[in-house]
Design a protein around this motif. Sequence first.
Motif, PDB file in Angstrom:
ATOM      1  N   LEU A  11       0.820  -1.217   0.000  1.00  0.00           N
ATOM      2  CA  LEU A  11       0.000   0.000   0.000  1.00  0.00           C
ATOM      3  C   LEU A  11       0.853   1.266   0.000  1.00  0.00           C
ATOM      4  N   GLU A  12       2.034   1.204   0.625  1.00  0.00           N
ATOM      5  CA  GLU A  12       2.887   2.388   0.708  1.00  0.00           C
ATOM      6  C   GLU A  12       3.462   2.784  -0.650  1.00  0.00           C
ATOM      7  N   ASP A  13       3.416   1.899  -1.637  1.00  0.00           N
ATOM      8  CA  ASP A  13       3.981   2.192  -2.950  1.00  0.00           C
ATOM      9  C   ASP A  13       3.012   2.926  -3.874  1.00  0.00           C
ATOM     10  N   PHE A  14       1.793   3.148  -3.415  1.00  0.00           N
ATOM     11  CA  PHE A  14       0.793   3.807  -4.268  1.00  0.00           C
ATOM     12  C   PHE A  14       0.603   5.257  -3.828  1.00  0.00           C
ATOM     13  N   GLY A  15       0.103   6.061  -4.764  1.00  0.00           N
ATOM     14  CA  GLY A  15      -0.180   7.458  -4.465  1.00  0.00           C
ATOM     15  C   GLY A  15       0.980   8.395  -4.732  1.00  0.00           C
ATOM     16  N   HIS A  16       2.057   7.894  -5.357  1.00  0.00           N
ATOM     17  CA  HIS A  16       3.223   8.742  -5.619  1.00  0.00           C
ATOM     18  C   HIS A  16       3.438   8.973  -7.106  1.00  0.00           C
ATOM     19  N   ASP A  17       2.550   8.476  -7.960  1.00  0.00           N
ATOM     20  CA  ASP A  17       2.728   8.621  -9.406  1.00  0.00           C
ATOM     21  C   ASP A  17       2.340  10.024  -9.856  1.00  0.00           C
ATOM     22  N   PRO A  18       3.045  10.556 -10.835  1.00  0.00           N
ATOM     23  CA  PRO A  18       2.603  11.837 -11.422  1.00  0.00           C
ATOM     24  C   PRO A  18       1.304  11.663 -12.205  1.00  0.00           C
ATOM     25  N   VAL A  19       0.694  12.776 -12.532  1.00  0.00           N
ATOM     26  CA  VAL A  19      -0.631  12.742 -13.160  1.00  0.00           C
ATOM     27  C   VAL A  19      -0.570  12.041 -14.513  1.00  0.00           C
ATOM     28  N   TRP A  20       0.487  12.287 -15.283  1.00  0.00           N
ATOM     29  CA  TRP A  20       0.544  11.694 -16.626  1.00  0.00           C
ATOM     30  C   TRP A  20       0.625  10.174 -16.562  1.00  0.00           C
ATOM     31  N   VAL A  21       1.290   9.627 -15.537  1.00  0.00           N
ATOM     32  CA  VAL A  21       1.353   8.176 -15.400  1.00  0.00           C
ATOM     33  C   VAL A  21      -0.029   7.607 -15.077  1.00  0.00           C
ATOM     34  N   VAL A  22      -0.764   8.273 -14.207  1.00  0.00           N
ATOM     35  CA  VAL A  22      -2.113   7.817 -13.856  1.00  0.00           C
ATOM     36  C   VAL A  22      -3.020   7.846 -15.075  1.00  0.00           C
ATOM     37  N   VAL A  23      -2.930   8.911 -15.881  1.00  0.00           N
ATOM     38  CA  VAL A  23      -3.766   9.023 -17.082  1.00  0.00           C
ATOM     39  C   VAL A  23      -3.421   7.926 -18.088  1.00  0.00           C
ATOM     40  N   VAL A  24      -2.123   7.701 -18.300  1.00  0.00           N
ATOM     41  CA  VAL A  24      -1.714   6.665 -19.260  1.00  0.00           C
ATOM     42  C   VAL A  24      -2.174   5.286 -18.778  1.00  0.00           C
ATOM     43  N   LYS A  25      -2.052   5.010 -17.471  1.00  0.00           N
ATOM     44  CA  LYS A  25      -2.527   3.733 -16.932  1.00  0.00           C
ATOM     45  C   LYS A  25      -4.029   3.560 -17.162  1.00  0.00           C
ATOM     46  N   ALA A  26      -4.815   4.615 -16.881  1.00  0.00           N
ATOM     47  CA  ALA A  26      -6.269   4.521 -17.048  1.00  0.00           C
ATOM     48  C   ALA A  26      -6.640   4.276 -18.508  1.00  0.00           C
ATOM     49  N   VAL A  27      -5.963   4.967 -19.436  1.00  0.00           N
ATOM     50  CA  VAL A  27      -6.256   4.771 -20.860  1.00  0.00           C
ATOM     51  C   VAL A  27      -5.876   3.364 -21.290  1.00  0.00           C
ATOM     52  N   LEU A  28      -4.746   2.860 -20.822  1.00  0.00           N
ATOM     53  CA  LEU A  28      -4.335   1.500 -21.179  1.00  0.00           C
ATOM     54  C   LEU A  28      -5.330   0.465 -20.659  1.00  0.00           C
ATOM     55  N   ILE A  29      -5.823   0.653 -19.430  1.00  0.00           N
ATOM     56  CA  ILE A  29      -6.820  -0.283 -18.895  1.00  0.00           C
ATOM     57  C   ILE A  29      -8.079  -0.268 -19.753  1.00  0.00           C
ATOM     58  N   PHE A  30      -8.529   0.930 -20.155  1.00  0.00           N
ATOM     59  CA  PHE A  30      -9.728   1.034 -21.002  1.00  0.00           C
ATOM     60  C   PHE A  30      -9.511   0.322 -22.333  1.00  0.00           C
ATOM     61  N   VAL A  31      -8.364   0.561 -22.971  1.00  0.00           N
ATOM     62  CA  VAL A  31      -8.086  -0.068 -24.265  1.00  0.00           C
ATOM     63  C   VAL A  31      -7.994  -1.581 -24.125  1.00  0.00           C
ATOM     64  N   VAL A  32      -7.317  -2.048 -23.061  1.00  0.00           N
ATOM     65  CA  VAL A  32      -7.169  -3.487 -22.849  1.00  0.00           C
ATOM     66  C   VAL A  32      -8.531  -4.145 -22.653  1.00  0.00           C
ATOM     67  N   LEU A  33      -9.412  -3.496 -21.904  1.00  0.00           N
ATOM     68  CA  LEU A  33     -10.730  -4.093 -21.654  1.00  0.00           C
ATOM     69  C   LEU A  33     -11.573  -4.147 -22.921  1.00  0.00           C
ATOM     70  N   VAL A  34     -11.511  -3.119 -23.747  1.00  0.00           N
ATOM     71  CA  VAL A  34     -12.267  -3.131 -25.008  1.00  0.00           C
ATOM     72  C   VAL A  34     -11.744  -4.232 -25.930  1.00  0.00           C
ATOM     73  N   LEU A  35     -10.419  -4.310 -26.063  1.00  0.00           N
ATOM     74  CA  LEU A  35      -9.840  -5.359 -26.904  1.00  0.00           C
ATOM     75  C   LEU A  35     -10.114  -6.747 -26.334  1.00  0.00           C
ATOM     76  N   LEU A  36     -10.069  -6.869 -24.995  1.00  0.00           N
ATOM     77  CA  LEU A  36     -10.357  -8.161 -24.377  1.00  0.00           C
ATOM     78  C   LEU A  36     -11.807  -8.575 -24.614  1.00  0.00           C
ATOM     79  N   THR A  37     -12.718  -7.606 -24.615  1.00  0.00           N
ATOM     80  CA  THR A  37     -14.122  -7.919 -24.890  1.00  0.00           C
ATOM     81  C   THR A  37     -14.303  -8.415 -26.322  1.00  0.00           C
TER      82      THR A  37
END
Length: 458
Positions: A11-37
């Motif tokens: 848990l201590e390793d989370f919450g330290h990412d810059p905003v651009w990393v969080v945005v890129v992660k969220a977009v990748l999750i969305f793309v992966v889920l659409v392709l997985l569907t």
Amino acid sequence: MIAAASLGPTLEDFGHDPVWVVVVKAVLIFVVLVLLTLFNIWFERRVVGRMQHRIGPNVNGPFGLLQSLADGAKLMFKEDLIPKAADKVVFLLAPVIVVVPAFVTWAVIPFGPEVNFFGHTTPLQLTDMPVAVIFVLAIASIGIYGIVLGGWSSGSTYSLLGGLRSSAQMISYEVSMSLALVSVFLYAGTMSTSEIVNAQAGGTIDLFGLEIGMPGWFGLLLLPSFVIYVISMVGETNRAPFDLPEAEGELVGGFHTEYSGIKFAFFFLAEYINMATVSALATTLFLGGWRAPFPFSMIDGANEGYWPVLWFFSKVLLLIFMFVWLRGTLPRLRYDQFMTFGWKILIPVSLVWMMAVAVIRLARNEGSANVWYLVVAAALVIGLAALLFFAADGDARDKHDEQQRKAEREAARDQSDPFSGGFPVPPMPAGGAVRGAAAPLEFSQGRTTVTGSAGEEK
């Protein structure tokens, strides 16, 4: 000698990412889920086709991989219909309420350990929290509102019945699913998804100079919880043989009967994402998460870098194959049998097993318990489940026999009592119709004919 395996992020390793990393992660999750569907739809049609000695989709794209994309494009450009009696605002909002939670639940699913992500060290997980699994259950339950509102707002009796049956089914099996997960919380001592994966790290044992990996998967240690969860996740996602809200022979199409076009595609998308979500949750909580299975766990570096993403999705696709296998194998259950199984077997067994795990956890904290206590408790719970199953089956058999005997008594009474059907009907004379009596009517191809006593047509 047993050596502990390397742990992943906490848990201590989370919450330290810059905003651009969080945005890129969220977009990748969305793309992966659409392709997985898109892949899961193609995969299901191909597997079921093979089971039924058919070919399945093989025209659009290599091996038919673009068939799902073609179906999605067709739904997007299909005529959008709204029933006249529908509540328009709720009717349009219901598919969104269903599909948004399906994406949000993946925010706390761990895909791997910490990696070098474009020069920044970050865990392969969007975020984590001390109550991450409770967050998944809470967000997933919001989708039930979309199903109920979609059935109610359609202004159709069939859609309303489908929405009510679906909500009753999902709520019932969410109870047994949650109780199965409580045992995982008790044994792991945490509700964080990343730390639950760490609790299943296991270790290696030195056997005659050869180091052999020893997985600590909760799917093995907490086998009754895993079995209950797998059954509950099939009922939770309305998949065959538990797809009772969409029984086309009874309710036309269930809660989405009146939907078409892109709004129907949203319901379809949510169903397949939820199927992947419960599979990912089962992988995280019971199958070691992103950790490599045996014998790949013996390879140095198998749980480092981006390799764990391969192990994670391999386990998820294996569970999705189980969904498809069940659909192509088992017939649909009766609704009363399905609900009885959930409330009278799964939930009592989950409660007993949860109490057994709590006692073993307390004894282990005091240093007086080992894995054999879990084995004995699992044997007792499995015996209880078998007893409840056969007891419920015996009650259903007795009820069926009683109904059959009642039907036989009523049939015998009808044959002997001319007054059993209401007013007595005098028997016809042996010679046929009585002269002067009303001639019977015959309907043939839209034409009404009257047949007299002599048989001539008038």
